[in-house]
Structures are given as structure tokens and as C-alpha cells.
Design a protein around this motif. Structure first.
Motif, PDB file in Angstrom:
ATOM      1  N   CYS A   1       3.862   9.887 -18.253  1.00 17.75           N
ATOM      2  CA  CYS A   1       2.998   9.905 -17.076  1.00 17.75           C
ATOM      3  C   CYS A   1       1.587  10.255 -17.554  1.00 17.75           C
ATOM      4  O   CYS A   1       1.403  11.244 -18.267  1.00 17.75           O
ATOM      5  CB  CYS A   1       3.498  10.948 -16.085  1.00 17.75           C
ATOM      6  N   PRO A   2       0.581   9.462 -17.195  1.00 17.81           N
ATOM      7  CA  PRO A   2      -0.775   9.739 -17.665  1.00 17.81           C
ATOM      8  C   PRO A   2      -1.316  11.090 -17.205  1.00 17.81           C
ATOM      9  O   PRO A   2      -2.215  11.642 -17.818  1.00 17.81           O
ATOM     10  CB  PRO A   2      -1.607   8.613 -17.055  1.00 17.81           C
ATOM     11  N   GLN A   3      -0.738  11.643 -16.162  1.00 19.30           N
ATOM     12  CA  GLN A   3      -1.238  12.909 -15.626  1.00 19.30           C
ATOM     13  C   GLN A   3      -0.520  14.122 -16.209  1.00 19.30           C
ATOM     14  O   GLN A   3      -1.152  15.031 -16.713  1.00 19.30           O
ATOM     15  CB  GLN A   3      -1.110  12.902 -14.096  1.00 19.30           C
ATOM     16  N   CYS A   4       0.813  14.124 -16.175  1.00 18.26           N
ATOM     17  CA  CYS A   4       1.567  15.330 -16.575  1.00 18.26           C
ATOM     18  C   CYS A   4       2.370  15.146 -17.855  1.00 18.26           C
ATOM     19  O   CYS A   4       2.982  16.094 -18.333  1.00 18.26           O
ATOM     20  CB  CYS A   4       2.487  15.770 -15.449  1.00 18.26           C
ATOM     21  N   GLN A   5       2.393  13.933 -18.388  1.00 20.99           N
ATOM     22  CA  GLN A   5       3.101  13.589 -19.624  1.00 20.99           C
ATOM     23  C   GLN A   5       4.622  13.575 -19.499  1.00 20.99           C
ATOM     24  O   GLN A   5       5.323  13.418 -20.495  1.00 20.99           O
ATOM     25  CB  GLN A   5       2.681  14.510 -20.781  1.00 20.99           C
ATOM     26  N   LYS A   6       5.161  13.735 -18.298  1.00 19.12           N
ATOM     27  CA  LYS A   6       6.605  13.643 -18.085  1.00 19.12           C
ATOM     28  C   LYS A   6       7.056  12.225 -18.420  1.00 19.12           C
ATOM     29  O   LYS A   6       6.368  11.256 -18.123  1.00 19.12           O
ATOM     30  CB  LYS A   6       6.919  13.970 -16.624  1.00 19.12           C
ATOM     31  N   LYS A   7       8.225  12.083 -19.042  1.00 15.09           N
ATOM     32  CA  LYS A   7       8.762  10.760 -19.363  1.00 15.09           C
ATOM     33  C   LYS A   7       9.198  10.059 -18.078  1.00 15.09           C
ATOM     34  O   LYS A   7       9.877  10.647 -17.234  1.00 15.09           O
ATOM     35  CB  LYS A   7       9.953  10.867 -20.317  1.00 15.09           C
ATOM     36  N   VAL A   8       8.771   8.792 -17.951  1.00 15.19           N
ATOM     37  CA  VAL A   8       9.043   8.011 -16.752  1.00 15.19           C
ATOM     38  C   VAL A   8       9.648   6.678 -17.177  1.00 15.19           C
ATOM     39  O   VAL A   8       9.150   6.034 -18.100  1.00 15.19           O
ATOM     40  CB  VAL A   8       7.728   7.731 -15.980  1.00 15.19           C
ATOM     41  N   VAL A   9      10.703   6.259 -16.500  1.00 15.74           N
ATOM     42  CA  VAL A   9      11.288   4.944 -16.765  1.00 15.74           C
ATOM     43  C   VAL A   9      10.406   3.907 -16.092  1.00 15.74           C
ATOM     44  O   VAL A   9      10.087   4.005 -14.904  1.00 15.74           O
ATOM     45  CB  VAL A   9      12.731   4.853 -16.226  1.00 15.74           C
TER      46      VAL A   9
ATOM     47  N   SER B   1      10.049   0.924 -14.320  1.00 12.40           N
ATOM     48  CA  SER B   1      10.978   0.139 -13.534  1.00 12.40           C
ATOM     49  C   SER B   1      10.361  -0.208 -12.197  1.00 12.40           C
ATOM     50  O   SER B   1       9.533   0.545 -11.669  1.00 12.40           O
ATOM     51  CB  SER B   1      12.254   0.963 -13.316  1.00 12.40           C
ATOM     52  N   GLU B   2      10.781  -1.334 -11.646  1.00 16.58           N
ATOM     53  CA  GLU B   2      10.333  -1.715 -10.310  1.00 16.58           C
ATOM     54  C   GLU B   2      10.792  -0.703  -9.260  1.00 16.58           C
ATOM     55  O   GLU B   2      10.256  -0.653  -8.164  1.00 16.58           O
ATOM     56  CB  GLU B   2      10.844  -3.107  -9.957  1.00 16.58           C
ATOM     57  N   LYS B   3      11.781   0.097  -9.604  1.00 18.18           N
ATOM     58  CA  LYS B   3      12.285   1.112  -8.677  1.00 18.18           C
ATOM     59  C   LYS B   3      11.310   2.279  -8.534  1.00 18.18           C
ATOM     60  O   LYS B   3      11.435   3.068  -7.612  1.00 18.18           O
ATOM     61  CB  LYS B   3      13.643   1.634  -9.147  1.00 18.18           C
ATOM     62  N   ASN B   4      10.350   2.398  -9.461  1.00 19.50           N
ATOM     63  CA  ASN B   4       9.360   3.467  -9.390  1.00 19.50           C
ATOM     64  C   ASN B   4       8.050   2.896  -8.837  1.00 19.50           C
ATOM     65  O   ASN B   4       7.292   2.272  -9.560  1.00 19.50           O
ATOM     66  CB  ASN B   4       9.106   4.078 -10.769  1.00 19.50           C
ATOM     67  N   PRO B   5       7.761   3.117  -7.558  1.00 27.68           N
ATOM     68  CA  PRO B   5       6.554   2.553  -6.962  1.00 27.68           C
ATOM     69  C   PRO B   5       5.268   3.196  -7.479  1.00 27.68           C
ATOM     70  O   PRO B   5       4.190   2.680  -7.227  1.00 27.68           O
ATOM     71  CB  PRO B   5       6.738   2.825  -5.463  1.00 27.68           C
ATOM     72  N   TYR B   6       5.377   4.296  -8.203  1.00 25.36           N
ATOM     73  CA  TYR B   6       4.193   5.016  -8.678  1.00 25.36           C
ATOM     74  C   TYR B   6       3.884   4.746 -10.143  1.00 25.36           C
ATOM     75  O   TYR B   6       2.955   5.305 -10.705  1.00 25.36           O
ATOM     76  CB  TYR B   6       4.377   6.520  -8.465  1.00 25.36           C
ATOM     77  N   ARG B   7       4.686   3.893 -10.820  1.00 26.11           N
ATOM     78  CA  ARG B   7       4.492   3.671 -12.246  1.00 26.11           C
ATOM     79  C   ARG B   7       3.058   3.284 -12.555  1.00 26.11           C
ATOM     80  O   ARG B   7       2.446   2.588 -11.749  1.00 26.11           O
ATOM     81  CB  ARG B   7       5.485   2.638 -12.784  1.00 26.11           C
TER      82      ARG B   7
ATOM     83  N   PHE C   1       2.821   6.435 -13.209  1.00 33.66           N
ATOM     84  CA  PHE C   1       2.905   7.857 -12.876  1.00 33.66           C
ATOM     85  C   PHE C   1       4.327   8.228 -12.492  1.00 33.66           C
ATOM     86  O   PHE C   1       5.110   7.384 -12.087  1.00 33.66           O
ATOM     87  CB  PHE C   1       1.943   8.187 -11.729  1.00 33.66           C
ATOM     88  N   CYS C   2       4.631   9.517 -12.579  1.00 35.75           N
ATOM     89  CA  CYS C   2       5.983   9.964 -12.245  1.00 35.75           C
ATOM     90  C   CYS C   2       6.155  10.184 -10.745  1.00 35.75           C
ATOM     91  O   CYS C   2       7.270  10.163 -10.239  1.00 35.75           O
ATOM     92  CB  CYS C   2       6.318  11.244 -13.007  1.00 35.75           C
ATOM     93  N   SER C   3       5.049  10.389 -10.029  1.00 34.24           N
ATOM     94  CA  SER C   3       5.149  10.707  -8.608  1.00 34.24           C
ATOM     95  C   SER C   3       3.857  10.340  -7.890  1.00 34.24           C
ATOM     96  O   SER C   3       2.822  10.073  -8.518  1.00 34.24           O
ATOM     97  CB  SER C   3       5.387  12.206  -8.430  1.00 34.24           C
ATOM     98  N   GLU C   4       3.912  10.366  -6.580  1.00 38.14           N
ATOM     99  CA  GLU C   4       2.717  10.112  -5.777  1.00 38.14           C
ATOM    100  C   GLU C   4       1.669  11.194  -6.051  1.00 38.14           C
ATOM    101  O   GLU C   4       0.474  10.915  -6.100  1.00 38.14           O
ATOM    102  CB  GLU C   4       3.068  10.075  -4.297  1.00 38.14           C
ATOM    103  N   ARG C   5       2.130  12.422  -6.253  1.00 36.74           N
ATOM    104  CA  ARG C   5       1.206  13.529  -6.532  1.00 36.74           C
ATOM    105  C   ARG C   5       0.359  13.246  -7.774  1.00 36.74           C
ATOM    106  O   ARG C   5      -0.869  13.363  -7.735  1.00 36.74           O
ATOM    107  CB  ARG C   5       1.992  14.834  -6.712  1.00 36.74           C
ATOM    108  N   CYS C   6       0.994  12.866  -8.874  1.00 37.82           N
ATOM    109  CA  CYS C   6       0.255  12.576 -10.106  1.00 37.82           C
ATOM    110  C   CYS C   6      -0.674  11.381  -9.915  1.00 37.82           C
ATOM    111  O   CYS C   6      -1.797  11.370 -10.426  1.00 37.82           O
ATOM    112  CB  CYS C   6       1.208  12.345 -11.272  1.00 37.82           C
ATOM    113  N   LYS C   7      -0.227  10.390  -9.167  1.00 37.48           N
ATOM    114  CA  LYS C   7      -1.058   9.215  -8.902  1.00 37.48           C
ATOM    115  C   LYS C   7      -2.317   9.620  -8.132  1.00 37.48           C
ATOM    116  O   LYS C   7      -3.429   9.187  -8.454  1.00 37.48           O
ATOM    117  CB  LYS C   7      -0.241   8.187  -8.111  1.00 37.48           C
ATOM    118  N   LEU C   8      -2.167  10.480  -7.129  1.00 35.91           N
ATOM    119  CA  LEU C   8      -3.309  10.910  -6.318  1.00 35.91           C
ATOM    120  C   LEU C   8      -4.246  11.832  -7.092  1.00 35.91           C
ATOM    121  O   LEU C   8      -5.468  11.776  -6.913  1.00 35.91           O
ATOM    122  CB  LEU C   8      -2.824  11.583  -5.032  1.00 35.91           C
TER     123      LEU C   8
END
Length: 75
Positions: free
Chosen positions: A13-21, A23-29, A31-38
Motif C-alpha cells: 500500500c503506498p500509504q501504510c506499506q501493508k501488503k495488498v492483493v 485484485s478486482e475485488k479490491n476497489p481501493y487498489r 491502497f489497502c483501504s478507503e482510509r489510505c486512499k483518502l
């Protein structure tokens, strides 16, 4: 090699560095979450994030520049 035998692509994740798959199932890719995206969007909005380059043209002096160019044309 079939699609089922491949491991899914993971990115940090560009914000928190958490590993993210990735995938089309992740609408925030990516990013790991909407929070990191915002948070990232806010950093661009307040100009904490910038793309390096020449400064933008300041149009307040454009008349002066045009007059200078007319007086001193360069080949």
C-alpha cells in the motif's frame, strides 16, 4: 501454467506499506483501504505530494513578457 497455479500479485500500500492483493475485488487498489486512499488524496490536495518539474507559468507577468519578446526577438 494455468491461472490457478499462479500466486496472486501483492503490492505494498503506498500509504501504510501493508501488503495488498492486486485484485478486482479490491476497489481501493493499490491502497489497502478507503482510509489510505483518502489520506493519499489529501496529500496531493495540500501539495505535500508533488511531481518534480519546472514551475508552472505565472501568468501575472504575461503582458510584460510579451512586450519584452517583441522588443528583443531571438532567432
Amino acid at each position: 501454467m494455468s491461472q490457478h497455479n499462479q500466486r496472486p500479485l501483492t503490492v505494498a500500500c503506498p500509504q501504510c506499506q501493508k501488503k495488498v492483493v492486486w485484485s478486482e475485488k479490491n476497489p481501493y487498489r493499490p491502497f489497502c483501504s478507503e482510509r489510505c486512499k483518502l489520506i493519499d488524496l489529501g496529500a496531493w490536495a495540500d501539495e505535500s505530494h508533488r511531481i518534480a518539474g519546472e514551475p508552472a507559468l505565472d501568468e501575472t507577468n504575461i503582458d510584460e513578457w510579451l512586450a519584452q519578446a517583441e522588443r528583443d526577438p531571438r532567432p
